[in-house]
Scaffold this motif. Structure first.
Motif, short mmCIF file in Angstrom:
data_model
loop_
_atom_site.label_atom_id
_atom_site.label_comp_id
_atom_site.label_asym_id
_atom_site.label_seq_id
_atom_site.Cartn_x
_atom_site.Cartn_y
_atom_site.Cartn_z
N GLU A 137 0.85 -1.19 0.00
CA GLU A 137 0.00 0.00 0.00
C GLU A 137 0.89 1.24 0.00
O GLU A 137 0.81 2.10 0.88
CB GLU A 137 -0.92 -0.02 1.22
N VAL A 138 1.75 1.33 -0.97
CA VAL A 138 2.70 2.43 -1.05
C VAL A 138 2.69 2.99 -2.47
O VAL A 138 2.13 2.40 -3.38
CB VAL A 138 4.13 1.97 -0.68
N SER A 139 3.33 4.13 -2.64
CA SER A 139 3.39 4.76 -3.96
C SER A 139 4.23 3.92 -4.91
O SER A 139 5.04 3.09 -4.48
CB SER A 139 4.01 6.15 -3.83
N PRO A 140 4.07 4.13 -6.23
CA PRO A 140 4.90 3.40 -7.20
C PRO A 140 6.40 3.59 -6.95
O PRO A 140 7.18 2.66 -7.13
CB PRO A 140 4.47 3.99 -8.54
N LEU A 141 6.80 4.79 -6.54
CA LEU A 141 8.21 5.04 -6.26
C LEU A 141 8.70 4.17 -5.11
O LEU A 141 9.73 3.50 -5.22
CB LEU A 141 8.43 6.51 -5.92
N ALA A 142 7.98 4.17 -4.00
CA ALA A 142 8.39 3.38 -2.84
C ALA A 142 8.34 1.90 -3.13
O ALA A 142 9.14 1.11 -2.61
CB ALA A 142 7.51 3.73 -1.64
N ALA A 143 7.38 1.48 -3.98
CA ALA A 143 7.22 0.06 -4.29
C ALA A 143 8.38 -0.49 -5.10
O ALA A 143 8.48 -1.71 -5.26
CB ALA A 143 5.91 -0.17 -5.04
N ARG A 144 9.27 0.37 -5.58
CA ARG A 144 10.39 -0.11 -6.38
C ARG A 144 11.51 -0.66 -5.52
O ARG A 144 12.53 -1.11 -6.02
CB ARG A 144 10.93 1.02 -7.27
N GLY A 145 11.32 -0.65 -4.20
CA GLY A 145 12.26 -1.33 -3.31
C GLY A 145 13.61 -0.66 -3.24
O GLY A 145 13.73 0.55 -3.16
N VAL A 146 14.64 -1.48 -3.27
CA VAL A 146 16.02 -0.97 -3.23
C VAL A 146 16.42 -0.67 -4.67
O VAL A 146 17.02 -1.48 -5.36
CB VAL A 146 16.98 -1.98 -2.58
N SER A 147 16.04 0.51 -5.13
CA SER A 147 16.25 0.89 -6.52
C SER A 147 17.59 1.60 -6.69
O SER A 147 18.35 1.78 -5.74
CB SER A 147 15.10 1.78 -6.99
N CYS A 148 17.86 2.01 -7.92
CA CYS A 148 19.16 2.58 -8.27
C CYS A 148 19.59 3.68 -7.32
O CYS A 148 20.71 3.69 -6.80
CB CYS A 148 19.11 3.14 -9.69
N GLU A 149 18.68 4.63 -7.07
CA GLU A 149 19.04 5.81 -6.30
C GLU A 149 19.30 5.51 -4.83
O GLU A 149 19.99 6.28 -4.16
CB GLU A 149 17.95 6.86 -6.42
N ILE A 150 18.74 4.42 -4.33
CA ILE A 150 18.95 4.09 -2.92
C ILE A 150 20.44 3.87 -2.67
O ILE A 150 21.05 4.49 -1.80
CB ILE A 150 18.15 2.84 -2.51
N CYS A 151 21.06 3.00 -3.45
CA CYS A 151 22.49 2.72 -3.25
C CYS A 151 23.36 3.86 -3.77
O CYS A 151 24.41 4.17 -3.19
CB CYS A 151 22.88 1.42 -3.94
N HIS A 152 22.93 4.49 -4.86
CA HIS A 152 23.76 5.52 -5.48
C HIS A 152 23.61 6.89 -4.84
O HIS A 152 24.24 7.86 -5.30
CB HIS A 152 23.50 5.57 -6.99
N LYS A 153 22.80 6.98 -3.80
CA LYS A 153 22.73 8.18 -2.98
C LYS A 153 23.24 7.93 -1.55
O LYS A 153 23.25 8.84 -0.73
CB LYS A 153 21.29 8.71 -2.90
N MET A 154 23.66 6.72 -1.28
CA MET A 154 24.07 6.35 0.08
C MET A 154 25.36 7.04 0.50
O MET A 154 26.31 7.16 -0.28
CB MET A 154 24.27 4.84 0.21
N GLU A 155 25.37 7.45 1.77
CA GLU A 155 26.56 8.00 2.42
C GLU A 155 26.79 7.22 3.71
O GLU A 155 25.87 6.59 4.24
CB GLU A 155 26.35 9.48 2.71
N PRO A 156 28.00 7.23 4.25
CA PRO A 156 28.27 6.48 5.48
C PRO A 156 27.41 6.94 6.65
O PRO A 156 26.97 8.10 6.69
CB PRO A 156 29.76 6.78 5.75
#
Length: 229
Positions: free
Chosen positions: A102-121
């Motif tokens: 029950e989430v938006s299409p963006l959130a439903a994409r899980g661990v998507s490209c931007e999640i890892c490629h925006k990560m900082e320590p």
């Protein structure tokens, strides 16, 4: 299998986040994986077949989430979603009583490209676990290439962190009251692979040569994004 998973969920219900509140972002900080596909079609197709792409909609995850919320009276709240539905967790879209699916299409994409490629320590003093990572806001994308080609699509910043096991450990270790519920990163840290500096990505993001982006220069070393396990 379900009973073991629910036991783990029950163990963490009473435990507050070990690392404090996650960085809050807005929906405008994410464009979604399909926006990446135009320039990075190979990486996108590989990711689509990976478990990361289904972390928010996998039937087992949905069933476990539904049952855990019911059996804990909602006290499980957002603990699991910080890793399974990271965009929804970071934007504040998800309410404490949310159910996966029950989430938006963006959130439903899980661990998507931007999640890892925006990560900082994680911030100082935070454990490498429980989604402790920070995230860049805006149109910043971190990558491993030391000489990235300029693109109007986003700002590209070379990152050492994106190639380290610590990035993976942010979600692949789960801590409750000093007890490791999930411990992939902890096991790696105590293994010969850690001493040899073999990062998680060495095995789970196999190398190949080619173009990182459509019409981009040839690269001797690129990394697959299907994350075999």
């Amino acid at each position: 299998m379900m009973e073991g998973l629910l036991l783990s969920l029950a163990c963490i219900v009473a435990c507050p986040r070990a690392d404090g509140e996650p960085t809050k972002l807005s929906a405008e900080d994410f464009r979604g994986p399909e926006a990446c596909a135009a320039c990075h079609p190979r990486h996108y197709q590989e990711w689509r077949g990976s478990a990361h792409a289904y972390s928010a909609v996998d039937p087992l995850v949905k069933a476990a989430s539904h049952r855990a919320l019911k059996e804990t009276g909602g006290r499980i709240a957002g603990f699991c979603v910080n890793c399974h539905v990271p965009a929804g967790a970071r934007t504040g879209e998800l309410s404490p009583s949310f159910e996966i699916g029950e989430v938006s299409p963006l959130a439903a994409r899980g661990v998507s490209c931007e999640i890892c490629h925006k990560m900082e320590p994680p911030g100082e003093g935070k454990p490498i676990a429980n989604a402790s990572f920070e995230m860049a806001a805006g149109n910043v994308i971190y990558g491993r290439l030391r000489n990235p080609a300029a693109t109007p699509a986003h700002e590209t910043v070379t990152s050492e962190y994106i190639g380290k096991s610590e990035l993976c450990g942010s979600c692949h270790d789960v801590i409750h009251d000093s007890a490791l519920i999930e411990k992939s990163f902890a096991q790696w840290s105590g293994s010969i692979h850690s001493r040899r500096m073999d990062q998680c990505q060495n095995c789970h993001m196999l190398e190949y040569s080619g173009q990182a982006a459509v019409d981009g220069p040839f690269r001797e070393t690129l990394h697959r994004h299907n994350f075999p396990a």
